[in-house]
Design an enzyme around this catalytic site. Structure first.
Site, mmCIF file in Angstrom:
data_model
loop_
_atom_site.group_PDB
_atom_site.id
_atom_site.type_symbol
_atom_site.label_atom_id
_atom_site.label_comp_id
_atom_site.label_asym_id
_atom_site.label_seq_id
_atom_site.Cartn_x
_atom_site.Cartn_y
_atom_site.Cartn_z
ATOM 1 N N SER A 35 0.800 -1.208 0.000
ATOM 2 C CA SER A 35 0.000 0.000 0.000
ATOM 3 C C SER A 35 0.841 1.271 0.000
ATOM 4 O O SER A 35 1.556 1.544 -0.962
ATOM 5 C CB SER A 35 -0.947 -0.073 1.203
ATOM 6 O OG SER A 35 -2.076 0.717 1.005
ATOM 7 N N LYS A 55 -0.872 -4.061 -3.251
ATOM 8 C CA LYS A 55 -2.106 -3.449 -2.764
ATOM 9 C C LYS A 55 -2.071 -1.980 -3.163
ATOM 10 O O LYS A 55 -1.548 -1.139 -2.440
ATOM 11 C CB LYS A 55 -2.209 -3.626 -1.248
ATOM 12 C CG LYS A 55 -3.606 -3.420 -0.680
ATOM 13 C CD LYS A 55 -3.932 -1.971 -0.547
ATOM 14 C CE LYS A 55 -5.355 -1.758 -0.070
ATOM 15 N NZ LYS A 55 -5.692 -0.320 -0.013
#
Length: 412
Positions: free
Chosen positions: A325, A350
């Site tokens: 992320s 992600k």
């Protein structure tokens, strides 16, 4: 707090962003076939393998978003039988990164992202003998004030033995309180400790503490006097997550390093956090410019670095399968901008943006509203980021990174 609007303004790395990226806490409602059950279990287990390192009480946030229907129990009172609104919304979404929280759980998540937790101030790790050891003691914490030291064995917590338990279970015992909530400040916990042949109990009161997400470790030269290593040496700067203030903490750490030295920015096991903090971290190493773009419905938005960062020190970024992320966003930006060489293994993948939406009953659903793109136009959702130098099994990623850093120092 209403989550119906986006919280990252265009072009602001300093903005107080509250876009919650699913990567900050891997224990989410994961959908789709891209995640295997085994990997999901590894993520939930936390810092059990080498690449995930030590686990702090603040790492295991008092949040446990539940799969749809998990909150319904036969013995529950009638008013608790209904699935809350967020779970219902998530169940209909088909969104693999969607997550449902009760109001109390979401408050715990917000506290975690704010970089605060209640505990005694220790990080723990498992040793080869299947024992749990104190890895680090936070200065000024209740544990530090009582004389607990790194290297002490943690034998028990409130009379419950730690041997053979997952590290994250031990952290939950240290944090105390009801599952998903944690104990309040001032609550007491008894640690059974051992140091050599000495064994004793320490009675501590939990306190509200700040998470320290940046750790600086000077590294000795691989071979003294080796060509390519400057007199200033090499420093590993590890970033565990992106909670509020991480960017400023990283800037202070880098500005305090000896000039001319190489930097290993260690993002292994970093599961993400606040987007604006990742952009602020990029500002530490860039002189302005684009960090990432992301789609928000029909609107394309951008994150920019602030000017004036350290563009002189040789920089290598360490990544692995636990880099997720916001951490992937940072690594991708430094890679695409030509500021750093990325070393390690393919990252998690992600690359999506979640928006929190408060429901009528107070519960909160996080739903995907867009995907990130690096300055070079790459997306990393599912496929992850491929490092410039991929480390094979059995190789020491840190030593490989230092070799690369030596080459960068020679050229600079």
């Amino acid at each position: 707090m209403s989550g119906t609007s986006k919280f990252v303004p265009h072009g602001s790395a300093r903005a107080e962003a509250r876009v919650l990226e699913g990567g900050r806490r891997p224990r989410r409602i994961l959908r789709g076939t891209g995640l295997t059950l085994v990997f999901a279990v590894v993520l939930a287990a936390g810092a059990v393998t080498e690449s995930w390192r030590d686990v702090t009480e603040g790492d295991a946030a008092p949040v446990s978003p539940r799969p749809v229907g998990a909150g319904v129990r036969e013995s529950a009172p009638p008013h608790q039988d209904a699935v809350h609104d967020a779970e219902e919304l998530v169940s209909r979404s088909g969104d693999r990164w969607a997550a449902a929280y009760t109001a109390r759980e979401y408050a715990g998540l917000r506290q975690s992202l704010d970089g605060r937790y209640v505990g005694v101030g220790v990080s723990v790790r498992r040793t080869g003998a299947d024992r749990v050891e104190i890895a680090r003691v936070q200065p000024g914490s209740p544990a530090a004030k009582s004389g607990v030291r790194a290297g002490d064995r943690l034998v028990a917590v409130d009379g419950t033995g730690t041997e053979g338990r997952p590290v994250t279970d031990v952290v939950a015992l240290l944090r105390g309180g009801a599952p998903g909530e944690g104990a309040p400040p001032g609550s007491r916990v008894v640690l059974g400790l051992a140091r050599g042949s000495l064994q004793w109990e320490e009675r501590l009161e939990r306190a509200r503490l700040s998470v320290e997400t940046v750790t600086v470790t000077p590294l000795a030269a691989a071979s003294p006097g080796a060509a390519g290593h400057s007199a200033a040496g090499v420093t590993r700067v590890r970033v565990d997550s992106f909670t509020r203030g991480t960017g400023k903490e990283l800037r202070r750490a880098v500005e305090g390093l000896p000039p001319g030295g190489g930097i290993l920015l260690d993002l292994r096991g970093n599961s993400g956090g606040l987007v604006a903090e990742a952009a602020e971290a990029a500002s530490v190493f860039l002189d302005g410019g684009l960090v990432a773009t992301y789609g928000d419905g029909d609107t394309e938005r951008a994150l920019y670095a602030r000017p004036g960062g350290n563009t002189a020190s040789p920089l290598v970024v360490l990544v692995d399968g636990g880099t997720m992320s916001a951490a992937e966003l940072l690594a991708g930006a430094l890679q695409d901008r030509g500021r750093a060489v990325v070393v390690g293994t393919r990252t998690f993948g992600k690359g999506s943006v979640q928006e929190p939406r408060e429901q009528p009953d107070g519960s909160v659903a996080e739903l995907t509203v867009g995907h990130y793109t690096t300055p070079g136009g790459r997306t990393f959702e599912e496929g992850g980021l491929l490092p410039d130098l991929e480390v094979r099994p059995g190789q020491d990623a840190q030593e490989e990174a230092r070799t690369v850093l030596s080459g960068l120092a020679t050229r600079s």
